[in-house]
Design a protein around this motif. Structure first.
Motif, PDB file in Angstrom:
ATOM      1  N   ASN A 124      84.532  93.404  31.449  1.00  0.00           N
ATOM      2  CA  ASN A 124      84.411  93.279  29.991  1.00  0.00           C
ATOM      3  C   ASN A 124      83.085  93.800  29.471  1.00  0.00           C
ATOM      4  O   ASN A 124      82.917  94.019  28.272  1.00  0.00           O
ATOM      5  CB  ASN A 124      84.580  91.812  29.562  1.00  0.00           C
ATOM      6  CG  ASN A 124      85.999  91.318  29.736  1.00  0.00           C
ATOM      7  OD1 ASN A 124      86.950  92.091  29.673  1.00  0.00           O
ATOM      8  ND2 ASN A 124      86.151  90.017  29.963  1.00  0.00           N
ATOM      9  N   SER A 125      82.134  94.003  30.400  1.00  0.00           N
ATOM     10  CA  SER A 125      80.791  94.425  30.007  1.00  0.00           C
ATOM     11  C   SER A 125      80.544  95.915  30.194  1.00  0.00           C
ATOM     12  O   SER A 125      79.551  96.432  29.682  1.00  0.00           O
ATOM     13  CB  SER A 125      79.737  93.646  30.815  1.00  0.00           C
ATOM     14  OG  SER A 125      79.874  92.256  30.622  1.00  0.00           O
ATOM     15  N   ASN A 126      81.392  96.580  30.942  1.00  0.00           N
ATOM     16  CA  ASN A 126      81.172  97.995  31.241  1.00  0.00           C
ATOM     17  C   ASN A 126      82.501  98.748  31.218  1.00  0.00           C
ATOM     18  O   ASN A 126      83.321  98.598  32.132  1.00  0.00           O
ATOM     19  CB  ASN A 126      80.510  98.153  32.619  1.00  0.00           C
ATOM     20  CG  ASN A 126      79.096  97.621  32.656  1.00  0.00           C
ATOM     21  OD1 ASN A 126      78.187  98.182  32.060  1.00  0.00           O
ATOM     22  ND2 ASN A 126      78.907  96.501  33.345  1.00  0.00           N
ATOM     23  N   ASN A 141      85.122 103.945  22.277  1.00  0.00           N
ATOM     24  CA  ASN A 141      84.619 102.586  22.443  1.00  0.00           C
ATOM     25  C   ASN A 141      83.981 102.451  23.823  1.00  0.00           C
ATOM     26  O   ASN A 141      84.600 102.813  24.832  1.00  0.00           O
ATOM     27  CB  ASN A 141      85.748 101.561  22.291  1.00  0.00           C
ATOM     28  CG  ASN A 141      86.290 101.510  20.876  1.00  0.00           C
ATOM     29  OD1 ASN A 141      85.706 100.889  20.006  1.00  0.00           O
ATOM     30  ND2 ASN A 141      87.408 102.184  20.643  1.00  0.00           N
ATOM     31  N   ARG A 143      81.037  99.994  26.285  1.00  0.00           N
ATOM     32  CA  ARG A 143      80.083  98.894  26.478  1.00  0.00           C
ATOM     33  C   ARG A 143      79.308  99.143  27.764  1.00  0.00           C
ATOM     34  O   ARG A 143      79.851  99.666  28.737  1.00  0.00           O
ATOM     35  CB  ARG A 143      80.775  97.539  26.556  1.00  0.00           C
ATOM     36  CG  ARG A 143      81.323  97.044  25.229  1.00  0.00           C
ATOM     37  CD  ARG A 143      81.650  95.569  25.242  1.00  0.00           C
ATOM     38  NE  ARG A 143      80.430  94.750  25.136  1.00  0.00           N
ATOM     39  CZ  ARG A 143      80.438  93.414  25.148  1.00  0.00           C
ATOM     40  NH1 ARG A 143      81.578  92.754  25.295  1.00  0.00           N
ATOM     41  NH2 ARG A 143      79.309  92.739  25.036  1.00  0.00           N
ATOM     42  N   HIS A 145      76.137  97.076  30.107  1.00  0.00           N
ATOM     43  CA  HIS A 145      75.171  96.009  30.351  1.00  0.00           C
ATOM     44  C   HIS A 145      74.334  96.361  31.575  1.00  0.00           C
ATOM     45  O   HIS A 145      74.791  97.106  32.461  1.00  0.00           O
ATOM     46  CB  HIS A 145      75.868  94.663  30.594  1.00  0.00           C
ATOM     47  CG  HIS A 145      76.423  94.043  29.346  1.00  0.00           C
ATOM     48  ND1 HIS A 145      77.378  94.644  28.567  1.00  0.00           N
ATOM     49  CD2 HIS A 145      76.142  92.856  28.742  1.00  0.00           C
ATOM     50  CE1 HIS A 145      77.668  93.855  27.533  1.00  0.00           C
ATOM     51  NE2 HIS A 145      76.936  92.767  27.621  1.00  0.00           N
ATOM     52  N   GLU A 151      73.006  93.257  27.338  1.00  0.00           N
ATOM     53  CA  GLU A 151      73.633  94.439  26.754  1.00  0.00           C
ATOM     54  C   GLU A 151      72.596  95.524  26.483  1.00  0.00           C
ATOM     55  O   GLU A 151      71.555  95.280  25.881  1.00  0.00           O
ATOM     56  CB  GLU A 151      74.344  94.077  25.450  1.00  0.00           C
ATOM     57  CG  GLU A 151      75.055  95.268  24.806  1.00  0.00           C
ATOM     58  CD  GLU A 151      75.803  94.877  23.538  1.00  0.00           C
ATOM     59  OE1 GLU A 151      75.202  94.958  22.455  1.00  0.00           O
ATOM     60  OE2 GLU A 151      76.976  94.478  23.654  1.00  0.00           O
ATOM     61  N   ARG A 154      76.494  99.477  22.927  1.00  0.00           N
ATOM     62  CA  ARG A 154      77.942  99.447  22.743  1.00  0.00           C
ATOM     63  C   ARG A 154      78.313 100.464  21.673  1.00  0.00           C
ATOM     64  O   ARG A 154      77.527 100.752  20.769  1.00  0.00           O
ATOM     65  CB  ARG A 154      78.439  98.059  22.362  1.00  0.00           C
ATOM     66  CG  ARG A 154      77.791  97.456  21.154  1.00  0.00           C
ATOM     67  CD  ARG A 154      78.208  96.007  20.976  1.00  0.00           C
ATOM     68  NE  ARG A 154      77.201  95.231  20.279  1.00  0.00           N
ATOM     69  CZ  ARG A 154      77.455  94.450  19.227  1.00  0.00           C
ATOM     70  NH1 ARG A 154      78.677  94.353  18.761  1.00  0.00           N
ATOM     71  NH2 ARG A 154      76.497  93.768  18.654  1.00  0.00           N
ATOM     72  N   VAL A 156      81.424 101.089  19.045  1.00  0.00           N
ATOM     73  CA  VAL A 156      82.612 100.507  18.447  1.00  0.00           C
ATOM     74  C   VAL A 156      83.160 101.501  17.426  1.00  0.00           C
ATOM     75  O   VAL A 156      82.561 101.715  16.372  1.00  0.00           O
ATOM     76  CB  VAL A 156      82.307  99.158  17.768  1.00  0.00           C
ATOM     77  CG1 VAL A 156      83.584  98.553  17.188  1.00  0.00           C
ATOM     78  CG2 VAL A 156      81.658  98.195  18.744  1.00  0.00           C
ATOM     79  N   TRP A 228      77.335 103.685  34.378  1.00  0.00           N
ATOM     80  CA  TRP A 228      77.852 102.320  34.225  1.00  0.00           C
ATOM     81  C   TRP A 228      77.873 101.618  35.582  1.00  0.00           C
ATOM     82  O   TRP A 228      78.893 101.614  36.270  1.00  0.00           O
ATOM     83  CB  TRP A 228      79.264 102.354  33.652  1.00  0.00           C
ATOM     84  CG  TRP A 228      79.380 102.811  32.237  1.00  0.00           C
ATOM     85  CD1 TRP A 228      79.460 102.031  31.129  1.00  0.00           C
ATOM     86  CD2 TRP A 228      79.479 104.171  31.786  1.00  0.00           C
ATOM     87  NE1 TRP A 228      79.583 102.819  29.998  1.00  0.00           N
ATOM     88  CE2 TRP A 228      79.597 104.129  30.367  1.00  0.00           C
ATOM     89  CE3 TRP A 228      79.465 105.419  32.424  1.00  0.00           C
ATOM     90  CZ2 TRP A 228      79.691 105.275  29.591  1.00  0.00           C
ATOM     91  CZ3 TRP A 228      79.554 106.563  31.658  1.00  0.00           C
ATOM     92  CH2 TRP A 228      79.671 106.495  30.264  1.00  0.00           C
TER      93      TRP A 228
END
Length: 241
Positions: A124-126, A141, A143, A145, A151, A154, A156, A228
């Protein structure tokens, strides 16, 4: 003589740009290159009063003086009074609409026949995902961390938000945003750097890693680079691979 008198002190300009949020004060404009506009016209008042001056981009500056949709003085004062919270540095990457929509990752172009697709999702973080709106709008989109779970950035729907940090460097121009971070274990473990160097020996050779480089190449085509890491796995996208 009048030119010298009209010159605005750098400290005053910095203050006005800071109050505008580091960009054009128009909340509907993302341009970062600004002019200083006298709401009470210099030709009449001959004064540099911060209360009657505002930082707006060249296009909005032009619209404040003339045009079919002229920006009124009342609206300019409303923009000056806008409360801008201290938030991550944020820009919007505009992608010109096209029927052929692709995300360029190294040497591979990724497209989808659905309205959305996950290029990868480590957690959910990458992750890196894309969406297609109305058949011709590409939305990205992302993300990312660091190893501590903090973080870094991100994205969006093409809005890039970078957490303010002394470590991360954020560069932006229209159509491109780039974030670089130190090549330390907090951002990329040694094993990941070593693995990538089998393919690209210059990776992180300057002590920096591209955490994200998002660039519009042509209508509907966006190139992405980044790194990532996520536990004992990771994804690295360079310009070549």
């Amino acid at each position: 003589m009048s030119t010298a008198q009209r010159k605005i002190k750098p400290s005053l300009k910095r203050l006005l740009v800071e109050k505008a949020g580091g960009k054009c004060a128009n909340p509907g404009c993302s341009n970062w290159r600004v002019h200083i506009h006298h709401i009470k016209h210099w030709a009449v008042y001959k004064a540099h009063d911060a209360e009657d001056m505002i930082a707006i981009c060249p296009s909005c500056h032009d619209a404040a003086h003339h045009g079919n949709l002229k920006i009124s003085d009342d609206l300019l004062y409303q923009w000056k009074g806008a409360v801008r919270p201290t938030s991550p540095d944020s820009v919007h990457i505009y992608v010109e609409p096209a029927r052929d929509l692709k995300l360029l990752t190294g040497s591979i172009c990724i497209a989808t026949t659905n309205d959305q697709a996950a290029v990868f999702e480590l957690s959910n973080s990458n992750y890196l995902k894309l969406r297609v709106l109305d058949g011709d709008l590409l939305q990205v989109n992302i993300r990312l961390h660091d190893a501590s779970g903090k973080e870094i950035l991100r994205v969006v729907e093409n809005h890039v938000r970078v957490s303010r940090s002394n470590s991360a460097k954020f560069d932006y121009r229209a159509g491109r945003a780039r974030v670089t971070v130190p090549a330390t274990a907090n951002f990329a473990p040694a094993w990941l750097i070593e693995q990538v160097r089998y393919q690209n020996q210059n990776f992180a050779s300057n002590g920096q890693i591209i955490a994200l480089d998002l660039e519009v190449i042509k209508p509907g085509l966006v190139r992405v680079q980044g790194c990532w890491p996520d536990g004992d796995v990771g994804v690295v996208i360079t310009e070549q691979a």
